[in-house]
Design a protein around this motif. Structure first.
Motif, short mmCIF file in Angstrom:
data_model
loop_
_atom_site.label_atom_id
_atom_site.label_comp_id
_atom_site.label_asym_id
_atom_site.label_seq_id
_atom_site.Cartn_x
_atom_site.Cartn_y
_atom_site.Cartn_z
N UNK A 1 -0.99 25.43 12.54
CA UNK A 1 -2.16 25.14 11.72
C UNK A 1 -2.40 26.26 10.73
N UNK A 2 -3.28 26.02 9.77
CA UNK A 2 -3.63 27.08 8.83
C UNK A 2 -4.36 28.19 9.58
N UNK A 3 -3.91 29.40 9.39
CA UNK A 3 -4.47 30.51 10.15
C UNK A 3 -5.52 31.20 9.29
N UNK A 4 -6.75 30.69 9.39
CA UNK A 4 -7.80 31.24 8.53
C UNK A 4 -8.29 32.59 9.02
N UNK B 1 6.03 20.42 12.80
CA UNK B 1 4.89 20.74 11.96
C UNK B 1 5.29 21.78 10.93
N UNK B 2 5.06 21.48 9.68
CA UNK B 2 5.39 22.41 8.59
C UNK B 2 4.08 22.96 8.03
N UNK B 3 3.94 24.26 8.11
CA UNK B 3 2.73 24.92 7.60
C UNK B 3 3.10 25.82 6.43
N UNK B 4 2.42 25.66 5.33
CA UNK B 4 2.64 26.50 4.15
C UNK B 4 1.38 27.33 3.91
N UNK B 5 1.52 28.64 3.97
CA UNK B 5 0.44 29.55 3.57
C UNK B 5 0.86 30.12 2.21
N UNK B 6 0.05 29.92 1.20
CA UNK B 6 0.46 30.34 -0.14
C UNK B 6 -0.61 31.24 -0.75
N UNK C 1 4.47 31.84 2.77
CA UNK C 1 5.25 31.64 3.99
C UNK C 1 5.28 30.17 4.38
N UNK C 2 6.35 29.81 5.01
CA UNK C 2 6.50 28.45 5.54
C UNK C 2 6.92 28.59 7.00
N UNK C 3 6.19 27.92 7.87
CA UNK C 3 6.51 27.93 9.30
C UNK C 3 6.79 26.50 9.76
N UNK C 4 7.89 26.33 10.44
CA UNK C 4 8.22 25.02 11.00
C UNK C 4 8.23 25.15 12.52
N UNK C 5 7.36 24.41 13.16
CA UNK C 5 7.26 24.47 14.62
C UNK C 5 7.73 23.16 15.23
N UNK D 1 10.70 26.25 2.29
CA UNK D 1 10.68 25.14 3.23
C UNK D 1 12.10 24.75 3.62
N UNK D 2 12.97 24.69 2.63
CA UNK D 2 14.37 24.37 2.91
C UNK D 2 14.98 25.40 3.86
#
Lengths: 166, 288
Positions: free
Chosen positions: B187-190, B208-213, B228-232, B269-270
């Motif tokens: 999830x977005x890590x606020x 789950x693909x999370x993008x923090x930009x 960052x992109x995290x794939x879980x 992401x790739x």
């Protein structure tokens, strides 16, 4: 089924193969690594061929070859420090030396540092300007001049002053 | 004269390589690379559609801004910007998590994947762990991932690499199995960042693909920007999850400059979805 793109790629690689093959060998110093380097670069070139083929494929593939090689030796430098054997600098040459020099060139190239090999191939085989080599290697033009001069002497290739190498 | 003589000598070298290239082999491998790239871009495009329709959690109430093809990559040979925009396709089902112990070649595969995205990336540091070891720095105690000697390859649970690259403060990739990843990484890590320009979360077939930009950690200089992109992955039978993180940061830039200088969201992401960064599940998870 072959496509027009495939035919153009095939034609390009066939025409560019010889200098690429020689450069890859000069950079890596052995057949197996040269083969791997060419594989990496030409697969990458084909994967991007729709774009690369429309632009300047010779420039792209030469840059890719050098970049892939630099990436390799920089990575290895981080992981493992290989000793580079010092070679005696030869200050003068004559015709009688040349045949022997040619036969020894592979051995002498292999004992240059990766950085020296990269610079001398870019400058004196791919005909890049000193400024282009400096930009690619993140160094000054003076460093390119001195590194190439030193490398050529160790390769027993005469350095002419007409090219600004003093 | 020098150049001509060097060329003459070099052209006569016996390289041991064939006189004619095997272009069919290069094209076969190149086609595979294209397919891999298109499937990854396709996944990104599918994710875009999914994000618009069913945003799981959206930073600041905005809709997702995952843009798989529209970003300007920092390198001219970067993959996403060199291909025509693909038509969104159904999201492919990810392959099952790889099984069996890893070996040193996993790091080489990781590096190869990174340098396809950022060709001039230079490996600076690598962390591989099959267990934790205690460490102390001042009053702080740590449990650092450590690799045994000889390595216990069946229990490697983390493989991370840090790179230097032109224009970037750093580039970091991390493949890990963790018992809390599914809960904390999906999830977005606020709470982690002081500033964040955007965040999106997309679920696809259990991943789950999370993008923090445009993210900045608390206390960092104003000109620092991260992407960052995290794939879980889905939890395994014992509750662990595999996650892969690909992140980059720049410094001393405006957000507009940083956004262009950072590897694109599509590229990161790739990278995070590249099969070469998928660490097999360890036989036994170590105690943190």
């Amino acid at each position: 089924m072959a496509t027009p793109d495939d035919a153009a790629f095939d034609e390009f690689v066939s025409s560019a193969w010889r200098p690429l093959r020689q450069a890859a060998y000069a950079l890596t110093g052995n057949t197996a690594d040269a083969e791997d380097l060419l594989q990496t670069v030409l697969v990458r070139t084909y994967a991007r061929w729709p774009k690369v083929g429309r632009e300047d494929p010779v420039a792209y593939v030469r840059r890719a070859l050098v970049n892939a090689y630099v990436d390799t030796w920089r990575r290895r430098k981080v992981l493992r420090f290989d000793a580079v054997e010092e070679l005696p600098v030869v200050e003068s040459y004559d015709d009688a030396d040349r045949v022997e020099d040619r036969a020894d060139l592979a051995d002498r190239l292999a004992r240059l540092s990766p950085r020296e090999r990269t610079m001398v191939v870019m400058r004196h085989y791919f005909d890049h300007s000193e400024q282009e080599v400096a930009d690619a290697m993140h160094c000054s033009v003076g460093t390119v001049k001195s590194t190439c001069s030193r490398a050529l002497k160790r390769l027993r290739i005469p350095v002419t002053t007409a090219e600004g190498l003093s | 004269m020098t150049t001509e003589r060097f060329k003459d000598h070099l052209d006569r070298l016996d390289t041991g390589l064939p006189d004619h290239p095997d272009t069919a082999e290069y094209m076969r491998e190149g086609r595979a690379a294209r397919r891999r790239r298109h499937s990854i871009i396709g996944l990104g495009a599918g994710a875009l559609v999914a994000a618009v329709i069913t945003p799981v959690l959206v930073w600041g109430g905005s809709t997702s801004t995952v843009n798989p093809t529209g970003e300007v990559a920092s390198d001219p040979s970067s993959s996403a910007s060199s291909e025509p925009t693909p038509t969104p396709t159904p999201t492919p089902t990810p392959e099952p998590a790889p099984v069996g112990p890893v070996d040193r070649s996993f790091g080489d595969g990781m590096t190869a994947a990174v340098t396809e995205v950022v060709p001039r990336a230079e490996l600076l540091d690598e962390t591989v762990g099959d267990h934790f070891e205690d460490a102390k720095d001042g009053n702080f105690h740590f449990r650092n991932p450590t690799l045994s000697s000889p390595p216990d390859w069946a229990n490697v649970f983390i493989w991370a690499q840090e790179y230097a690259a032109d224009g970037l403060q750093y580039l970091y990739v991390r493949a890990e199995w963790d018992t809390i990843a599914a809960e904390q990484m999906s999830g977005c890590d606020d709470g982690m960042y002081e500033v964040m320009k955007d965040c999106s979360v997309v679920e696809s077939d259990g991943y789950t693909v999370v993008v923090h930009d445009g993210a900045r950690f608390p206390g960092e200089p104003v000109g620092n920007w991260g992407r960052s992109v995290t794939v879980t992955g889905p939890p395994s039978a014992d509750g662990s999850s595999q996650y892969v993180k690909a992140s980059a940061q720049v410094k001393d830039m405006s957000w507009e400059e940083a956004s262009a200088a950072l590897p694109s969201v599509a590229d990161l992401t790739a990278l995070a979805q590249d099969e070469r960064l998928r660490l097999p599940e360890p036989t036994e998870m170590p105690t943190p």
